[in-house]
Design a protein around this motif. Structure first.
Motif, PDB file in Angstrom:
ATOM      1  N   ASP A  95      21.853   0.831   1.262  1.00  0.00           N
ATOM      2  CA  ASP A  95      23.051   0.034   1.023  1.00  0.00           C
ATOM      3  C   ASP A  95      23.261  -1.042   2.083  1.00  0.00           C
ATOM      4  O   ASP A  95      23.600  -2.171   1.765  1.00  0.00           O
ATOM      5  CB  ASP A  95      24.274   0.955   0.967  1.00  0.00           C
ATOM      6  N   VAL A  96      23.102  -0.670   3.350  1.00  0.00           N
ATOM      7  CA  VAL A  96      23.362  -1.610   4.440  1.00  0.00           C
ATOM      8  C   VAL A  96      22.272  -1.460   5.490  1.00  0.00           C
ATOM      9  O   VAL A  96      21.862  -0.347   5.813  1.00  0.00           O
ATOM     10  CB  VAL A  96      24.756  -1.357   5.085  1.00  0.00           C
ATOM     11  N   VAL A  97      21.817  -2.610   6.014  1.00  0.00           N
ATOM     12  CA  VAL A  97      20.890  -2.640   7.142  1.00  0.00           C
ATOM     13  C   VAL A  97      21.637  -3.257   8.312  1.00  0.00           C
ATOM     14  O   VAL A  97      22.226  -4.327   8.184  1.00  0.00           O
ATOM     15  CB  VAL A  97      19.623  -3.471   6.824  1.00  0.00           C
ATOM     16  N   VAL A  98      21.630  -2.558   9.444  1.00  0.00           N
ATOM     17  CA  VAL A  98      22.371  -2.992  10.629  1.00  0.00           C
ATOM     18  C   VAL A  98      21.385  -3.249  11.758  1.00  0.00           C
ATOM     19  O   VAL A  98      20.605  -2.363  12.119  1.00  0.00           O
ATOM     20  CB  VAL A  98      23.397  -1.921  11.079  1.00  0.00           C
ATOM     21  N   VAL A 147      24.712  12.260  -1.849  1.00  0.00           N
ATOM     22  CA  VAL A 147      25.028  11.285  -0.806  1.00  0.00           C
ATOM     23  C   VAL A 147      25.483  10.007  -1.501  1.00  0.00           C
ATOM     24  O   VAL A 147      24.888   9.598  -2.500  1.00  0.00           O
ATOM     25  CB  VAL A 147      23.773  11.006   0.067  1.00  0.00           C
ATOM     26  N   LYS A 148      26.539   9.376  -0.975  1.00  0.00           N
ATOM     27  CA  LYS A 148      27.044   8.139  -1.573  1.00  0.00           C
ATOM     28  C   LYS A 148      26.293   6.901  -1.108  1.00  0.00           C
ATOM     29  O   LYS A 148      26.113   5.962  -1.874  1.00  0.00           O
ATOM     30  CB  LYS A 148      28.526   7.950  -1.213  1.00  0.00           C
ATOM     31  N   ALA A 149      25.930   6.872   0.182  1.00  0.00           N
ATOM     32  CA  ALA A 149      25.386   5.631   0.728  1.00  0.00           C
ATOM     33  C   ALA A 149      24.400   5.899   1.855  1.00  0.00           C
ATOM     34  O   ALA A 149      24.475   6.924   2.532  1.00  0.00           O
ATOM     35  CB  ALA A 149      26.526   4.742   1.239  1.00  0.00           C
ATOM     36  N   ILE A 150      23.495   4.928   2.037  1.00  0.00           N
ATOM     37  CA  ILE A 150      22.476   5.002   3.088  1.00  0.00           C
ATOM     38  C   ILE A 150      22.567   3.736   3.928  1.00  0.00           C
ATOM     39  O   ILE A 150      22.561   2.623   3.395  1.00  0.00           O
ATOM     40  CB  ILE A 150      21.056   5.109   2.491  1.00  0.00           C
ATOM     41  N   ALA A 193      29.227   0.035   2.925  1.00  0.00           N
ATOM     42  CA  ALA A 193      28.353   0.917   2.148  1.00  0.00           C
ATOM     43  C   ALA A 193      29.152   1.760   1.165  1.00  0.00           C
ATOM     44  O   ALA A 193      28.762   1.907  -0.004  1.00  0.00           O
ATOM     45  CB  ALA A 193      27.544   1.815   3.083  1.00  0.00           C
ATOM     46  N   VAL A 194      30.286   2.298   1.602  1.00  0.00           N
ATOM     47  CA  VAL A 194      31.114   3.140   0.736  1.00  0.00           C
ATOM     48  C   VAL A 194      31.691   2.321  -0.421  1.00  0.00           C
ATOM     49  O   VAL A 194      31.846   2.818  -1.532  1.00  0.00           O
ATOM     50  CB  VAL A 194      32.220   3.846   1.551  1.00  0.00           C
ATOM     51  N   ARG A 235      24.314  -5.061   1.904  1.00  0.00           N
ATOM     52  CA  ARG A 235      24.293  -6.217   2.803  1.00  0.00           C
ATOM     53  C   ARG A 235      23.554  -5.930   4.081  1.00  0.00           C
ATOM     54  O   ARG A 235      23.235  -4.797   4.396  1.00  0.00           O
ATOM     55  CB  ARG A 235      25.691  -6.722   3.074  1.00  0.00           C
ATOM     56  N   GLU A 236      23.333  -6.998   4.811  1.00  0.00           N
ATOM     57  CA  GLU A 236      22.717  -6.953   6.135  1.00  0.00           C
ATOM     58  C   GLU A 236      23.792  -7.332   7.135  1.00  0.00           C
ATOM     59  O   GLU A 236      24.563  -8.249   6.891  1.00  0.00           O
ATOM     60  CB  GLU A 236      21.575  -7.973   6.217  1.00  0.00           C
TER      61      GLU A 236
END
Length: 193
Positions: free
Chosen positions: A103-106, A78-81, A121-122, A127-128
Motif C-alpha cells: 500500500d505505501v512505500v516509505v 491484514v488490511k495494509a502493508i 494505508a488504512v 503511495r510513496e
C-alpha cells in the motif's frame, strides 16, 4: 494525528541492527499516536516490513516476507502493508509497480512520518512517501525490542565503503553530527568534540 480506530500495527524488521533501531523508533512514534503495537502479524491491521538490500539474499528475504504478508492480506487477515528500509529506499518506484499488494512505500528519510503512512494505508491510498536522507533519525524515543540487559546504539547511517559485493545505498547522514548525545533509558552517551 491521533489514532481513533485503534489499528494494530506489527513489524517485520530484517537485516542489520540499524534497521532494528529504526523499527524501535517507528514503534515509539506510532505508540505516541495511540496505535497498538502487537507482535502477532496475523492479528494486525497493518504490517510494516523494514527491508534490507545488503546482498542479493537479503533482497530475496525481504521480497519473500512481503509476499507472506501479502498472502495474509489476500486472506483478509491484514488490511495494509507498508514497506520501508534499505530496499524501499533503493527500489522506491519498483516496489509499488511490481508488488501491487503493498500500500505505501516509505523512504528512510521519512520514517518519522510513519503514522501518516499508516493513515494513508488504512484509507486504501497507495503511495510513496519520500524524503531526503539527511532527515533520518539516528536516535530518539524507542520501544526496545531486545532483552532489557542490552540495546543497540546507532551512531551512523549508511555506508561509504564501496564494497563490490554490497548492494546497499551509498549514502550517509549528517544527522549523527548534529546530535551531542544519545539517551539510552537513563544512561546518556556524550559525543566528544
Amino acid at each position: 494525528m491521533r489514532n481513533e480506530m485503534n489499528e494494530k500495527i506489527s513489524f517485520i524488521s530484517l537485516g542489520c541492527d540499524k534497521n532494528r533501531v529504526d523499527t524501535e523508533i517507528m514503534m515509539a512514534n506510532l505508540f505516541k499516536e495511540r496505535f497498538v503495537i502487537c507482535s502477532d502479524i496475523e492479528s494486525s491491521d497493518v504490517v510494516i516490513v523494514n527491508t534490507c538490500s545488503f546482498i542479493d539474499s537479503a533482497k530475496e528475504e525481504s521480497i519473500e516476507e512481503i509476499l507472506k504478508v501479502a498472502k495474509l492480506k489476500e486472506e483478509g487477515k491484514v488490511k495494509a502493508i507498508i514497506v520501508t528500509g534499505c530496499m524501499a529506499e533503493r527500489y522506491k518506484e519498483e516496489i509499488l509497480k511490481e508488488l501491487p499488494e503493498v500500500d505505501v512505500v516509505v523512504s528512510l528519510g521519512k520514517n518519522n512520518e510513519i503514522a501518516k503512512a499508516v493513515e494513508e494505508a488504512v484509507k486504501g491510498n497507495r503511495r510513496e512517501i519520500f524524503g531526503k536522507n539527511t532527515n533520518m533519525p539516528i536516535n530518539g524515543d524507542r520501544i526496545q525490542s531486545t532483552p532489557k540487559h542490552y540495546a543497540y546504539l546507532k551512531i551512523a547511517e549508511g555506508c561509504d565503503n564501496f564494497c563490490t559485493y554490497c548492494s546497499c545505498l551509498l549514502y550517509t547522514s549528517d544527522a549523527a553530527d548534529e546530535e551531542d548525545s544519545v539517551d539510552l533509558g537513563g544512561r546518556r552517551i556524550i559525543k566528544k568534540k
